[in-house]
Design an enzyme around this catalytic site. Structure first.
Site, short mmCIF file in Angstrom:
data_model
loop_
_atom_site.label_atom_id
_atom_site.label_comp_id
_atom_site.label_asym_id
_atom_site.label_seq_id
_atom_site.Cartn_x
_atom_site.Cartn_y
_atom_site.Cartn_z
N PHE A 101 9.00 -3.57 10.66
CA PHE A 101 10.14 -3.25 10.27
C PHE A 101 10.70 -1.83 10.24
CE2 PHE A 101 8.85 -7.19 8.19
CZ PHE A 101 10.11 -7.82 7.79
N THR A 129 5.28 -8.57 11.52
CA THR A 129 6.62 -8.17 11.93
C THR A 129 6.59 -6.70 11.60
OG1 THR A 129 7.58 -10.39 11.53
CG2 THR A 129 8.89 -8.21 11.26
#
Length: 377
Positions: free
Chosen positions: A280, A278
């Site tokens: 960020f 992921t």
């Protein structure tokens, strides 16, 4: 006629075209000097449209092809004029004031999504020092609001997962608040399934987690015939299950969250795809552009006419910039009109890159420079 002969004929035509195109660019330089001396803008949409209409009229069956070729020539001519005339003064001043500045990673207040042990918290701790106070929020917008009202110096939210795709809510909020992105970090994501002590894994029928985690573990959920139930965040789901008296519930969360809230780990690494990651972003009110910044983010809206997006993307290619992300999001107050979020590899310290961004800031109906920052693992 043989292919080799046809190619020779094309080469001969190209030899004739090249000096003509160079002459056209030379005149464009003179046009730029004329416009600059008189305070005129580079873009003259009416004249460009008149030229394209005339080209189409003269080209007969090849009208569409010739309009594309001439449009590209005018894009190049306009880019050259922008380079000569400068422009984009507001953006240039913004960039100049931020060059060399770095974000504060020691003692800053950080707004973070979820709870202790969440993936966002893991990302936060990879960027900020241990002495940075972290305040957790249940929604992404609360994080943006915390930065807006000064409760936090920085906010951190997920924007994209390698398995589940874009986090659209984050992009909508980026476009709404238009804070500066000062850092990006890619975090490997791995999930476990945890139950409260005393719960038999065979009795579990429901599993709680954030919707992105549920999507990333969809295969496991289906294989075990579990009912997925959305929760605000993965760590919060772990806490909820730990405090629940139900004997048929489990949480999909990180190992850190499971340990934090005392869950028994039934199985680890249950995500569908190994290497699940992921991305960020860290955002703030103040722009900071470190020396080694290598990623540029921006928002733009192209003119509402045929081929306009193609021409904008062509300008990036002309400047040698590699686009790594293009996300369209609908305008909330306008049906079927869109803003675009783009990530590019590059640095505003490169004069050609900065000239392009300044040119687009002058030309496009909407253009917001979001930052030039470092993205790291």
């Amino acid at each position: 006629m043989e292919l080799s002969e046809l190619r020779k004929e094309i080469d001969a035509i190209d030899d004739q075209l090249l000096p003509l195109l160079q002459r056209r660019m030379a005149i464009s330089r003179e046009v730029a000097a004329y416009k600059h001396a008189r305070g005129m803008s580079v873009l003259n949409e009416q004249r460009e449209q008149e030229i394209l209409d005339e080209v189409g009229r003269k080209s007969g069956a090849d009208a569409a092809l010739m309009r594309t070729v001439f449009s590209a020539v005018m894009d190049a001519s306009r880019a050259l004029q922008h380079q000569i005339m400068g422009g984009g003064d507001t953006l240039r001043k913004t960039v100049d004031s931020a060059l060399g500045k770095t974000m504060c990673t020691d003692g800053a207040h950080v707004a973070c999504f979820g709870d202790f042990g969440s993936n966002a918290h893991a990302a936060c701790r990879r960027v900020f020092a241990e002495n940075c106070p972290v305040q957790f929020y249940k929604s992404f917008e609360e994080i943006f609001q915390a930065v807006q009202n000064g409760t936090a110096d920085y906010g951190i939210v997920p924007v994209e997962n390698s398995t589940a795709g874009s986090v659209h809510e984050s992009y909508d909020l980026i476009m709404k608040y238009k804070f500066f992105i000062v850092r990006a970090i890619d975090v490997p994501i791995s999930y476990c399934i945890g139950v409260r002590n005393g719960t038999s894994p065979e009795n579990v029928t429901k599993v709680y987690s954030h919707h992105q985690a549920l999507r990333q573990c969809d295969g496991y959920i289906r294989r075990h015939d579990l009912v997925p139930i959305h929760f605000s965040n993965t760590a919060g789901a772990a806490k909820f299950v730990a405090e629940s008296s139900a004997q048929d519930t489990a949480a999909i969360c990180t190992v850190a969250a499971a340990k934090q809230y005392g869950l028994q780990i039934v199985e680890n690494e249950i995500e569908d795809v190994r290497g699940n990651t992921t991305r960020f972003i860290v955002f703030a009110k103040e722009l900071a552009i470190p020396q080694n910044a290598d990623k540029i983010s921006l928002i733009f809206r192209q003119p509402n006419r045929t081929g306009s997006l193609y021409h904008v993307l062509g300008r990036f290619a002309m400047a040698g910039l590699n686009m790594t992300k293009l996300e369209s999001r609908p305008l909330q107050d306008s049906a079927f009109n869109y803003n675009f979020y783009a990530d590019l590899e590059g640095s505003v310290r490169d004069a050609r890159t900065l000239d392009l961004l300044c040119a687009l800031s002058d030309e496009l109906p909407e253009f917001t420079f979001l930052g030039n920052f470092v993205e790291s693992d």
